[in-house]
Design a protein around this motif. Structure first.
Motif, PDB file in Angstrom:
ATOM      1  N   ASP A   1       0.832  -1.194   0.000  1.00 36.02           N
ATOM      2  CA  ASP A   1       0.000   0.000   0.000  1.00 36.02           C
ATOM      3  C   ASP A   1       0.866   1.242   0.000  1.00 36.02           C
ATOM      4  O   ASP A   1       0.528   2.244  -0.614  1.00 36.02           O
ATOM      5  CB  ASP A   1      -0.919   0.015   1.232  1.00 36.02           C
ATOM      6  CG  ASP A   1      -2.027  -1.039   1.102  1.00 36.02           C
ATOM      7  OD1 ASP A   1      -2.213  -1.524  -0.035  1.00 36.02           O
ATOM      8  OD2 ASP A   1      -2.646  -1.362   2.129  1.00 36.02           O
ATOM      9  N   GLY A   2       1.997   1.137   0.741  1.00 36.29           N
ATOM     10  CA  GLY A   2       2.912   2.269   0.748  1.00 36.29           C
ATOM     11  C   GLY A   2       3.408   2.572  -0.648  1.00 36.29           C
ATOM     12  O   GLY A   2       3.592   3.723  -1.019  1.00 36.29           O
ATOM     13  N   GLY A   3       3.582   1.513  -1.477  1.00 37.11           N
ATOM     14  CA  GLY A   3       3.955   1.743  -2.861  1.00 37.11           C
ATOM     15  C   GLY A   3       2.876   2.507  -3.589  1.00 37.11           C
ATOM     16  O   GLY A   3       3.149   3.383  -4.397  1.00 37.11           O
ATOM     17  N   SER A   4       1.584   2.163  -3.287  1.00 36.15           N
ATOM     18  CA  SER A   4       0.474   2.889  -3.901  1.00 36.15           C
ATOM     19  C   SER A   4       0.509   4.339  -3.468  1.00 36.15           C
ATOM     20  O   SER A   4       0.238   5.242  -4.252  1.00 36.15           O
ATOM     21  CB  SER A   4      -0.863   2.238  -3.499  1.00 36.15           C
ATOM     22  OG  SER A   4      -0.913   0.908  -3.992  1.00 36.15           O
ATOM     23  N   ASN A   5       0.838   4.569  -2.190  1.00 35.74           N
ATOM     24  CA  ASN A   5       0.916   5.943  -1.718  1.00 35.74           C
ATOM     25  C   ASN A   5       2.030   6.693  -2.443  1.00 35.74           C
ATOM     26  O   ASN A   5       1.924   7.873  -2.720  1.00 35.74           O
ATOM     27  CB  ASN A   5       1.162   5.972  -0.205  1.00 35.74           C
ATOM     28  CG  ASN A   5      -0.093   5.574   0.569  1.00 35.74           C
ATOM     29  OD1 ASN A   5      -1.190   5.682   0.050  1.00 35.74           O
ATOM     30  ND2 ASN A   5       0.101   5.093   1.798  1.00 35.74           N
ATOM     31  N   ASN A   6       3.114   5.942  -2.764  1.00 36.11           N
ATOM     32  CA  ASN A   6       4.175   6.581  -3.525  1.00 36.11           C
ATOM     33  C   ASN A   6       3.680   6.993  -4.895  1.00 36.11           C
ATOM     34  O   ASN A   6       4.129   7.984  -5.464  1.00 36.11           O
ATOM     35  CB  ASN A   6       5.378   5.643  -3.657  1.00 36.11           C
ATOM     36  CG  ASN A   6       6.168   5.538  -2.360  1.00 36.11           C
ATOM     37  OD1 ASN A   6       6.083   6.429  -1.537  1.00 36.11           O
ATOM     38  ND2 ASN A   6       6.917   4.449  -2.198  1.00 36.11           N
ATOM     39  N   ASP A   7       2.714   6.166  -5.452  1.00 35.45           N
ATOM     40  CA  ASP A   7       2.112   6.546  -6.731  1.00 35.45           C
ATOM     41  C   ASP A   7       1.408   7.882  -6.596  1.00 35.45           C
ATOM     42  O   ASP A   7       1.350   8.655  -7.543  1.00 35.45           O
ATOM     43  CB  ASP A   7       1.120   5.472  -7.200  1.00 35.45           C
ATOM     44  CG  ASP A   7       1.854   4.182  -7.595  1.00 35.45           C
ATOM     45  OD1 ASP A   7       3.076   4.260  -7.848  1.00 35.45           O
ATOM     46  OD2 ASP A   7       1.196   3.124  -7.632  1.00 35.45           O
ATOM     47  N   ALA A   8       0.830   8.141  -5.399  1.00 39.18           N
ATOM     48  CA  ALA A   8       0.172   9.422  -5.166  1.00 39.18           C
ATOM     49  C   ALA A   8       1.189  10.540  -5.059  1.00 39.18           C
ATOM     50  O   ALA A   8       0.850  11.697  -5.210  1.00 39.18           O
ATOM     51  CB  ALA A   8      -0.684   9.357  -3.897  1.00 39.18           C
ATOM     52  N   GLY A   9       2.436  10.163  -4.819  1.00 38.96           N
ATOM     53  CA  GLY A   9       3.488  11.171  -4.840  1.00 38.96           C
ATOM     54  C   GLY A   9       4.092  11.451  -3.485  1.00 38.96           C
ATOM     55  O   GLY A   9       3.403  11.465  -2.464  1.00 38.96           O
ATOM     56  N   THR A  10       5.388  11.634  -3.491  1.00 34.77           N
ATOM     57  CA  THR A  10       6.090  12.123  -2.316  1.00 34.77           C
ATOM     58  C   THR A  10       6.079  13.642  -2.361  1.00 34.77           C
ATOM     59  O   THR A  10       6.226  14.239  -3.422  1.00 34.77           O
ATOM     60  CB  THR A  10       7.535  11.598  -2.298  1.00 34.77           C
ATOM     61  OG1 THR A  10       7.519  10.176  -2.306  1.00 34.77           O
ATOM     62  CG2 THR A  10       8.289  12.115  -1.078  1.00 34.77           C
ATOM     63  N   MET A  11       5.894  14.265  -1.233  1.00 41.34           N
ATOM     64  CA  MET A  11       5.797  15.723  -1.210  1.00 41.34           C
ATOM     65  C   MET A  11       7.103  16.357  -1.672  1.00 41.34           C
ATOM     66  O   MET A  11       8.154  16.116  -1.104  1.00 41.34           O
ATOM     67  CB  MET A  11       5.468  16.205   0.197  1.00 41.34           C
ATOM     68  CG  MET A  11       5.361  17.727   0.302  1.00 41.34           C
ATOM     69  SD  MET A  11       4.003  18.411  -0.682  1.00 41.34           S
ATOM     70  CE  MET A  11       2.593  17.865   0.306  1.00 41.34           C
ATOM     71  N   PRO A  12       7.065  17.190  -2.742  1.00 40.15           N
ATOM     72  CA  PRO A  12       8.280  17.912  -3.154  1.00 40.15           C
ATOM     73  C   PRO A  12       8.698  18.911  -2.074  1.00 40.15           C
ATOM     74  O   PRO A  12       7.887  19.334  -1.237  1.00 40.15           O
ATOM     75  CB  PRO A  12       7.839  18.638  -4.437  1.00 40.15           C
ATOM     76  CG  PRO A  12       6.606  17.932  -4.893  1.00 40.15           C
ATOM     77  CD  PRO A  12       5.938  17.453  -3.642  1.00 40.15           C
ATOM     78  N   SER A  13       9.938  19.317  -2.132  1.00 44.99           N
ATOM     79  CA  SER A  13      10.434  20.297  -1.167  1.00 44.99           C
ATOM     80  C   SER A  13      11.577  21.084  -1.809  1.00 44.99           C
ATOM     81  O   SER A  13      12.025  20.779  -2.912  1.00 44.99           O
ATOM     82  CB  SER A  13      10.924  19.595   0.107  1.00 44.99           C
ATOM     83  OG  SER A  13      11.984  18.693  -0.191  1.00 44.99           O
ATOM     84  N   ASN A  14      12.007  22.118  -1.096  1.00 49.77           N
ATOM     85  CA  ASN A  14      13.164  22.917  -1.515  1.00 49.77           C
ATOM     86  C   ASN A  14      13.004  23.490  -2.930  1.00 49.77           C
ATOM     87  O   ASN A  14      13.925  23.434  -3.748  1.00 49.77           O
ATOM     88  CB  ASN A  14      14.448  22.089  -1.434  1.00 49.77           C
ATOM     89  CG  ASN A  14      14.688  21.498  -0.062  1.00 49.77           C
ATOM     90  OD1 ASN A  14      14.481  22.164   0.954  1.00 49.77           O
ATOM     91  ND2 ASN A  14      15.097  20.239  -0.022  1.00 49.77           N
ATOM     92  N   LEU A  15      11.835  24.056  -3.201  1.00 47.33           N
ATOM     93  CA  LEU A  15      11.571  24.616  -4.527  1.00 47.33           C
ATOM     94  C   LEU A  15      12.330  25.940  -4.689  1.00 47.33           C
ATOM     95  O   LEU A  15      12.152  26.877  -3.903  1.00 47.33           O
ATOM     96  CB  LEU A  15      10.075  24.847  -4.712  1.00 47.33           C
ATOM     97  CG  LEU A  15       9.621  25.522  -6.005  1.00 47.33           C
ATOM     98  CD1 LEU A  15      10.080  24.744  -7.229  1.00 47.33           C
ATOM     99  CD2 LEU A  15       8.095  25.680  -6.016  1.00 47.33           C
ATOM    100  N   THR A  16      13.182  26.010  -5.701  1.00 50.35           N
ATOM    101  CA  THR A  16      13.926  27.231  -5.995  1.00 50.35           C
ATOM    102  C   THR A  16      13.720  27.616  -7.453  1.00 50.35           C
ATOM    103  O   THR A  16      13.585  26.759  -8.328  1.00 50.35           O
ATOM    104  CB  THR A  16      15.428  27.055  -5.730  1.00 50.35           C
ATOM    105  OG1 THR A  16      15.939  26.016  -6.570  1.00 50.35           O
ATOM    106  CG2 THR A  16      15.687  26.721  -4.271  1.00 50.35           C
TER     107      THR A  16
END
Length: 359
Positions: free
Chosen positions: A28-43
């Motif tokens: 299921d965690g893999g499915s959650n990864n399909d939903a995306g990991t939160m991006p960060s450090n946007l420059t």
């Protein structure tokens, strides 16, 4: 012994169930990864082509390079601030702004990973020096260029007036090009049954445009009752009438409300006293030249004074502002908007330095 065996089997079953549950949770965690990991450090960094000490807003090409980076981002969305939005899969984007003039744009960048997103904004100011597709610089003394301008003559009682007090003429007494400017001269005089004369010029049948930037540089007339306007009407006015044809008032001003500039749109359901109108107070409207312009697209119409936005209108396919319009310049006296005429009014001049239309 047998009871112990079943008890151990029971414990084993529980253990297997736990292992399966953990395995499923991992899946299921893999499915959650399909939903995306939160991006960060946007420059975001921007490079305006040709920007230098001498040219702080670029070389006039309108080219900008955006360098975007974010941890865990798989794609990007950029709203360029000019009505255009694009999606990209890498962090280097080249974009060309096309609206002529010097403008500031609020650019919004979104980094995405699946359904997760973070955003930031940057403001850029740049110049675009594109030649106009049509213009009149009023550099030839005498009558206005007849290949570009026609006239409405009379009081407007045939359908295009607004209970005004002037008689429009094409006489040199009321309209003339001198020293690089067009002068519309409004006078108090008895003429053809009216107490005032003025002029109303239009490009109907000679030039019209659908979308673009329309720019006037003008100094407005003074005096109670004066009502100068720089505006546009839909080409189909003779077929559908007003306000169904649409009206775009780039600039209106009345001498009775000195320095209050109006930007207004008229269309079916929103016309006359119910029109969609905004205003901005400026300084020296009648003593100095100012630039009055619109940026007109399929999705919006923006109104500017001296390149400063003061009205944003959301355009759509249900409105009449998706067809060709022609240009009008005039100065009325009195009427529904001009109001009471100063009894001491004698004469005033509306000066237009240029008209430029960009595609």
């Amino acid at each position: 012994m047998l009871n112990s065996f079943f008890k151990n089997r029971k414990h084993l079953a529980v253990l297997i169930a736990l292992i399966l549950l953990i395995s499923c949770s991992s899946s299921d965690g893999g499915s959650n990864n399909d939903a995306g990991t939160m991006p960060s450090n946007l420059t975001v960094t921007t490079e305006i082509t040709g920007k230098s000490t001498e040219n702080p807003n670029g070389d006039g090409s309108g080219n900008v390079k955006f360098n975007i980076n974010a941890t865990n981002a798989t794609s990007y969305k950029i709203s360029f601030g000019d009505g255009n939005v694009q999606n990209f899969t890498n962090g280097i984007i080249n974009y060309t702004y096309k609206t002529a003039g010097t403008y500031s744009y609020l650019v919004t960048i979104t980094a995405l990973n699946g359904s997760n997103a973070i955003s930031t904004s940057v403001t850029i100011t740049l110049s675009v020096s594109t030649a106009p597709i049509w213009s009149d610089e009023f550099n030839v003394n005498g009558a206005p260029n007849s290949s570009k301008w026609g006239f409405d003559i009379g009081t407007g009682n045939n359908g295009w007036g607004n209970n005004e007090s002037q008689y429009y003429t094409n006489r040199r007494d009321n309209v003339i090009v001198e020293n690089g400017v067009l002068k519309i001269i409004t006078k108090k005089e008895d003429f053809q049954g009216s107490n005032y004369t003025s002029a109303r010029l239009l490009t109907k049948g000679k030039f019209s445009i659908k979308y673009g930037k329309i720019e006037f540089r003008a100094k407005l007339p003074a005096g109670g009752g004066t009502w100068p306007a720089l505006w546009m009407l839909g080409n189909n006015i003779d077929a559908v009438g007003w306000p169904a044809c649409g009206e775009i008032d780039i600039m209106e001003h009345t001498g009775n409300q000195l320095n209050k500039i109006l930007g207004t749109l008229h269309y079916s359901g929103r016309s006359g006293g119910n029109a969609d109108s905004s205003s901005k107070i400026i300084s020296n409207a009648t003593t100095e030249f100012h630039i009055y312009s619109i940026e007109w697209r399929a999705d919006f119409i923006n109104f500017y004074i001296d390149n400063q936005l003061f009205k944003n209108f959301k355009n759509s396919t249900t409105l009449p502002f998706n067809q060709n319009f022609f240009l009008i310049m005039n100065c009325a006296m009195g009427g529904g908007l001009g109001g009471a005429i100063d009894p001491n009014f004698a004469s005033s001049t509306f000066e237009i330095d240029y008209v430029r239309v960009y595609n």
